[in-house]
Scaffold this motif. Structure first.
Motif, short mmCIF file in Angstrom:
data_model
loop_
_atom_site.label_atom_id
_atom_site.label_comp_id
_atom_site.label_asym_id
_atom_site.label_seq_id
_atom_site.Cartn_x
_atom_site.Cartn_y
_atom_site.Cartn_z
N PRO A 132 0.80 -1.23 0.00
CA PRO A 132 0.00 0.00 0.00
C PRO A 132 0.84 1.28 0.00
N TYR A 147 -1.03 4.29 -0.24
CA TYR A 147 -2.07 5.30 -0.09
C TYR A 147 -1.45 6.52 0.57
N TRP A 148 -1.58 7.65 -0.08
CA TRP A 148 -0.81 8.83 0.33
C TRP A 148 -1.14 9.25 1.77
N HIS A 203 0.83 0.40 -4.90
CA HIS A 203 -0.56 0.76 -5.18
C HIS A 203 -1.04 1.83 -4.22
N TRP A 216 -4.45 8.85 -6.37
CA TRP A 216 -5.84 8.42 -6.14
C TRP A 216 -6.53 9.49 -5.32
N THR A 220 -9.06 8.94 -3.28
CA THR A 220 -9.41 8.40 -1.97
C THR A 220 -8.13 8.12 -1.19
N LEU A 221 -8.18 8.31 0.12
CA LEU A 221 -7.00 8.12 0.97
C LEU A 221 -5.81 8.93 0.46
N THR A 222 -6.09 10.12 -0.07
CA THR A 222 -5.00 10.99 -0.47
C THR A 222 -4.60 11.89 0.69
N ASN A 280 -5.49 5.60 -10.04
CA ASN A 280 -6.54 4.67 -9.64
C ASN A 280 -7.92 5.31 -9.77
N TRP A 287 -10.82 -6.05 3.56
CA TRP A 287 -11.62 -4.86 3.25
C TRP A 287 -13.10 -5.12 3.53
#
Length: 409
Positions: free
Chosen positions: A81, A83-84, A116, A120, A122-124, A162, A333
């Motif tokens: 992951p 995710y930023w 990944h 994106w 989301t979750l930025t 994404n 998830w």
């Protein structure tokens, strides 16, 4: 399954065995055993971060190590992951060392690692909201430059961007990436992110990834290709919490996205071993339940679906990778029982099914004898092999277009 349907996964090879003085090794028994596939069989394996960094209590570490052992016994590809919001929650303090330790740990175990995602909505990073759109774009570029450069050679496959189909119209909450996607357009933001990623790792495999398998995604891919974006593989998410797509839909999706002639990666696959999410749920994130148990009946259903889906995808000549999103039910998830392992680390029937496919049905392990000139020939699945002759062992790759090779033992 017809053997002919897997011809593209195999090739013929002739090896000439010679000794160190160049003389052929004649009339000797040779073992040829596949040790790894060219095809990428993967999982989202975020727990590798804690295992590699030993950043959890001993009892949890032992539990996770047992889980990772079962993963490594079958799979050769892993998604980590980036995710930023989680990777760099505070500006300028990324979790580079933790993620690099995990990526190296996996690579040392012959696992191909994918990051990944790089971009994106989301979750930025939440701190982007304090910036102008121009500053957000620069921060995103800087993020790509830093992370792609830092991980080059350890992670050379990226989900670059994404879920762009929904990105400019995403309205659940404000975020920096949706803002700049409105400025740049869908094709525009993809082009910018791909070019920036390519700049800092020219040989990387770069994916466009989306859960939207409608014509909108096809139109977007077509627009990107017409704009000169070099997409190395089309990423298709297949979260099937509401029920298995089935052969007909799966083959229809494959037919439509094959029209581009690009490799296809099934990047996020989910098939549950519990009850199905109601069909009227539009956004899967909206389904919240306190308990979602795995049951023996549904585990058998999951195993049958996994076997059929993997077989259909492995047969298709453009598919290069299948990643099941949750290897274990622990932390899966939405809390869905979507893993190959139950919460106690015991393997479900689906694990045994996919293990048999990868390690037995689609695996080559043969014994041959060299002829008078030291030649031995065989047909096998593409990938990595060990050749054993007497007390000598040599590793080699079985690849298309390389039909003869001389090996010294």
């Amino acid at each position: 399954m017809s053997v002919n349907n897997l011809a593209h996964r195999k090739t013929n090879k002739t090896i000439k065995l010679i000794d160190e003085t160049g003389n052929p090794i004649a009339g000797k028994k040779v073992s040829l055993k596949q040790t790894n596939h060219k095809f990428l069989f993967g999982c989202g394996i975020f727990d590798a971060i804690e295992v590699a960094n030993k950043s959890v209590p001993e009892d949890r570490l032992v539990f996770l190590e047992e889980q990772l052992d079962k993963f490594l016994d079958v799979f050769n590809s892993a998604t980590l992951p980036f995710y930023w919001a989680l990777f760099e929650p505070e500006k300028g303090k990324p979790r580079t060392n933790e993620l690099k330790t995990a990526a190296q740990w996996l690579k040392e175990r012959n696992v191909t690692v994918k990051g990944h995602p790089l971009c994106w909505h989301t979750l930025t990073a939440p701190w982007l909201l304090d910036m102008s759109n121009e500053e957000i774009l620069k921060a995103q570029f800087d993020r790509i430059e830093r992370d792609v450069s830092d991980f080059k050679g350890v992670i050379d496959t990226w989900d670059v961007i994404n879920e762009v189909v929904i990105m400019p119209i995403f309205d659940k909450y404000d975020n920096g990436i949706t803002r700049i996607s409105r400025d740049l357009s869908r094709v525009g933001i993809i082009k910018e992110m791909f070019e920036k990623t390519r700049e800092f790792n020219p040989n990387a495999t770069l994916l466009l990834n989306d859960f939207n398998t409608s014509i909108n995604y096809e139109i977007l891919i077509d627009g990107c290709l017409n704009a000169g974006v070099t997409i190395d593989a089309i990423g298709i998410q297949s979260h099937q919490h509401q029920g298995y797509w089935g052969r007909e839909k799966l083959e229809q999706v494959l037919d439509r996205f094959s029209s581009f002639g690009l490799p296809i990666h099934f990047t996020e696959n989910t098939l549950t071993s519990g009850h199905l999410m109601p069909a009227d749920i539009v956004d899967l994130n909206d389904y919240q339940v306190t308990e979602w148990p795995s049951t023996p009946e549904f585990e058998e259903r999951q195993a049958k679906e996994v076997e059929e889906m993997y077989s259909i995808l492995f047969e298709h000549p453009l598919v290069e990778a299948i990643t099941t999103w949750s290897f274990s039910d622990v932390g899966a998830w939405l809390g869905a029982p979507a893993g190959f392992l139950r919460k106690d680390n015991s393997p479900k029937p689906a694990y045994e099914v996919v293990k048999k496919l990868i390690k037995e049905d689609w695996n080559t392990n043969v014994i041959r004898q060299t002829d008078d000139n030291g030649f031995v020939s065989f047909e096998g699945f593409l990938g990595e092999y060990d050749l054993v002759c007497g007390d000598k062992k040599v590793s080699f790759k079985l690849e298309k277009g390389v039909d003869t090779e001389q090996i010294i033992i």
